[in-house]
Every structure is written in structure tokens, then in C-alpha cells.
Enzyme design. Structure first.
Site, PDB file in Angstrom:
ATOM      1  CG  MET A  30      17.643   3.781  12.564  1.00 57.37           C
ATOM      2  SD  MET A  30      18.123   2.247  13.195  1.00 57.37           S
ATOM      3  CE  MET A  30      19.190   1.858  13.706  1.00 57.37           C
ATOM      4  N   GLY A  31      13.934   3.322  10.188  1.00 58.99           N
ATOM      5  CA  GLY A  31      12.761   3.776  10.697  1.00 58.99           C
ATOM      6  C   GLY A  31      12.056   3.053  12.054  1.00 58.99           C
ATOM      7  NE  ARG A  32       6.463   4.170  13.203  1.00 60.08           N
ATOM      8  CZ  ARG A  32       5.749   4.722  12.206  1.00 60.08           C
ATOM      9  NH1 ARG A  32       5.257   6.388  12.599  1.00 60.08           N
ATOM     10  NH2 ARG A  32       5.413   4.783  10.863  1.00 60.08           N
ATOM     11  NE  ARG A  67       4.730  -3.627   1.127  1.00 62.95           N
ATOM     12  CZ  ARG A  67       4.602  -4.000   2.251  1.00 62.95           C
ATOM     13  NH1 ARG A  67       5.157  -4.891   3.350  1.00 62.95           N
ATOM     14  NH2 ARG A  67       3.037  -3.198   2.586  1.00 62.95           N
ATOM     15  CD  GLU A 103       4.601 -11.049  -0.099  1.00 68.88           C
ATOM     16  OE1 GLU A 103       3.324 -10.922  -0.159  1.00 68.88           O
ATOM     17  OE2 GLU A 103       5.480 -10.952   0.627  1.00 68.88           O
ATOM     18  CG  HIS A 116       3.674 -10.676   3.977  1.00 66.38           C
ATOM     19  ND1 HIS A 116       3.360 -10.281   2.761  1.00 66.38           N
ATOM     20  CD2 HIS A 116       3.936  -9.667   5.244  1.00 66.38           C
ATOM     21  CE1 HIS A 116       3.979  -8.214   2.917  1.00 66.38           C
ATOM     22  NE2 HIS A 116       4.033  -8.356   4.076  1.00 66.38           N
TER      23      HIS A 116
HETATM   24  C1  DGY Z   1       2.327  -3.960   6.190  1.00 62.75           C
HETATM   25  O1  DGY Z   1       1.626  -3.575   7.099  1.00 62.75           O
HETATM   26  O2  DGY Z   1       2.607  -3.286   5.205  1.00 62.75           O
HETATM   27  C2  DGY Z   1       2.997  -5.603   6.100  1.00 62.75           C
HETATM   28  O3  DGY Z   1       3.838  -5.487   5.008  1.00 62.75           O
HETATM   29  C3  DGY Z   1       1.812  -6.293   6.328  1.00 62.75           C
HETATM   30  O4  DGY Z   1       1.523  -5.924   8.233  1.00 62.75           O
END
Ligand code: DGY
Length: 331
Positions: free
Chosen positions: A155-157, A239, A268, A287
Site C-alpha cells: 500500500m504505497g502511492r 514487476r 521482458e 509494460h
Molecule cells: C517504473 O517506473 O518503475 C515503471 O515500471 C515504468 O514506468
């Protein structure tokens, strides 16, 4: 005074690139594809600053082989591509670009949630394949969002921004896991911090927003998917390696969970013959959660400011390793 030599590993928006070009002696990698590691090693070895992206592996060997390097500015909020402890040890400042991509990423997580829940891609594929024969009373039945339970892992931004959308717009109950309580989320949204297993068992939607670390790698594995509801929708905009993809494939294929929406994969780019792409209930994007004009321009500005601050020995606008400052001062 000669301008400081920097290496910029990709073309980024002018909002930041122009500043970098004006204030530094910049070499800018012109290709769509990132520079190979050997090139990065050579360029960083001669540079005072590197403006990198999440594709560039900035590991301890590279940092140690760059005697003049003072700053690595990452064009991303995530920085799992950089060995931060090694940078700190060597007195190299590391910057990232938080906040400015919060809304774009939360919007995209929501887009994946609803797209997967309502079988959007499956329907679209059917049209392309000439399989839309009639309106089907029993076809493409999905799951509702209204008043369901959303489980936020981290629960970050960004997690908070998604939770706000879901709670205030769709009346969803919010539960979350995090190392620390988020009192704003608890106060504003009535969010409840629970154990991981409780979150898995009670959530109708599970959305991942945690950092990739040694502890979180592979967090979503067969065991985790087994604990989720059969009607659950799983979303990952954080991620790829947080998820064991073969286990996610099994969970989706066997119906252990209803659907998934992914903006990140492991590796990726995802290979075009990944089994996940064969599933009707996996919605997968390359992504792109932060890919809006506003976000990418703002990311470019912060990345440029971080780079320039690091070159001048000033505190970075967004500092991943502020403790490097005290090391430098002591030195
Ligand atoms: C980040 O900024 O870490 C995102 O995965 C790509 O914008």
C-alpha cells in the site's frame, strides 16, 4: 569549464533531454533497443553521470569499473535494475522518478482489472477471428467490481491511488498487506491491514504494488494462487518476477482463479510463444502503465534534475540513497 560527461541510455522526452543536453556533454544512445551490457560498461566507465532506464543492469561490477561516476539517475520509479548498496558504498547517488506516474499506473491497473474481469480481450480476439456470430445471453459472463473486496499487496502511492478509485468509485472494501500500516488509507478508505493469507482468501481482486526484492521474488506462486478465490482476478503492474509465471499459467488454465491482467512479465519482453498468451483469461500489456504524455514528460524532468543535482553534488530531487550524502560529506 568543460561540461560533465554523461551517458543517456535511451531517448527520453525533450522535457528532460533538452536540459541534459544543455548542461552536460551528453552521449545519447539512439536505438530503440537498450545498449548491450558491454557498451554500458564502457560508457559508464568514462562518465560522471548515467541516465538509465529499467532495462539497464547497473550492477556492482559496472559501478566499480566507473571511477568518475557520481550519479545514476533512473528513468523509472522502480530501481531493481541498480545495485543500490554498491552505489552507496562507492558514494554514487541514485535517483528515481516517483509520484508523477502514480495516477497513470493506478489507472492502468484499473484498466487491467476491469478488462480481465469483463473478458474484453477474449471478446476482441473472437471478433478478429470471425467468431462473433450473435448476441449471446450466456456468453462472455464476467465478474462485477461493485462492492467487491480489493486486496492491495504493497500500500504505497500506487496501491493507495488504485484503492481510492475502487473504494470511492465502486464502493469496494479494501484490505492490504504492507510492512508498515498506511494510516491515510485506513482513515480515508477504511482499509484494513491483514495477513497475506487472509488477503488471498478474502479478495475478489488482488493487485500487486510491492517492490521486487529477494523477499518478494516469486511471492505469487502455486501456493498463493491456490489460496485465492476461484472467482478472483489477479493484477500485476509492479514487476514480473514477483510472479512464478508457470504457476500463474496453471492457475488460469485450471480455473483455480478467474483471470489475470499483467503489465509486467518475466522475462521482458515476453516471448511470443509464452503459454500465457494462449489463454483467453490473461490480459497482457507490454509494460506501459506509465506511458502517458503527462507522466513520461514529468519522469523525464525529474530524471534530468536528479542527474544534474548528482553531478553538482546537491541532494537529488528524488533520492533513492540519501545516506550517500553523509558518506560524501564525511569523505
Ligand atoms: C517504473 O517506473 O518503475 C515503471 O515500471 C515504468 O514506468
Amino acid at each position: 569549464m568543460p561540461k560533465p560527461k554523461v551517458f543517456v541510455t535511451r531517448i527520453i522526452p525533450d522535457a528532460g533531454l533538452e536540459k541534459v543536453k544543455f548542461h552536460t556533454d551528453a552521449e545519447i544512445w539512439p536505438d530503440l533497443m537498450p545498449p548491450p551490457y558491454s557498451v554500458l560498461l564502457e560508457k559508464a566507465g568514462a562518465a560522471e553521470g548515467v541516465l538509465a532506464t529499467l532495462n539497464d543492469r547497473i550492477d556492482a561490477s559496472l559501478l566499480q569499473a566507473a571511477p568518475r561516476l557520481r550519479v545514476v539517475s533512473n528513468f523509472a520509479v522502480g530501481f531493481n535494475n541498480i545495485d543500490v548498496p554498491a552505489a552507496t558504498e562507492l558514494g554514487i547517488a541514485v535517483g528515481n522518478t516517483p509520484e508523477v506516474l502514480t495516477d497513470a499506473t493506478a489507472d492502468f491497473a484499473f484498466c487491467l482489472m476491469i478488462g480481465a474481469a469483463r473478458r474484453l480481450i477474449e471478446g476482441e480476439r473472437a471478433i478478429h477471428a470471425g467468431k462473433w456470430r450473435t448476441w449471446e445471453p450466456m456468453g462472455y459472463i464476467g465478474v462485477d467490481l461493485i462492492e467487491k473486496t480489493l486486496g492491495i499487496v504493497g500500500m504505497g502511492r500506487i496501491g493507495f491511488a488504485l484503492a481510492k478509485r475502487c473504494h470511492l468509485g465502486w464502493g469496494m472494501r479494501v484490505i492490504y498487506t504492507d510492512l508498515y500500516p498506511n494510516t491515510a488509507a485506513e482513515k480515508e478508505l477504511g482499509a484494513e491491514r491483514v495477513d497475506f493469507d487472509v488477503l488471498l482468501a478474502e479478495s475478489d481482486f488482488v493487485s500487486v504494488h510491492t517492490n521486487l526484492t529477494d523477499e518478494t521474488r516469486g511471492l505469487f506462486n502455486a501456493d498463493a494462487f491456490r489460496k485465492m478465490k476461484r472467482s478472483a482476478v489477479f493484477v500485476n503492474t509492479a514487476r514480473g518476477p514477483l510472479v512464478v509465471e508457470k504457476d500463474l499459467f496453471e492457475a488460469l488454465h485450471s480455473g483455480a482463479i478467474f483471470a489475470a491482467g499483467l503489465d509486467v512479465t518475466d522475462p521482458e519482453p515476453m516471448s511470443a510463444d509464452s503459454p500465457l498468451l494462449s489463454l483467453p483469461n490473461a490480459v497482457i500489456a507490454p509494460h506501459i502503465a506509465s506511458a502517458t504524455t503527462r507522466s513520461r514528460n514529468a519522469m523525464a524532468e525529474i530524471a534530468a534534475d536528479n542527474l544534474l543535482a548528482g553531478l553538482e553534488g546537491r541532494p537529488l530531487r528524488s533520492f533513492v540513497n540519501p545516506d550517500v550524502e553523509s558518506r560524501r560529506r564525511k569523505a
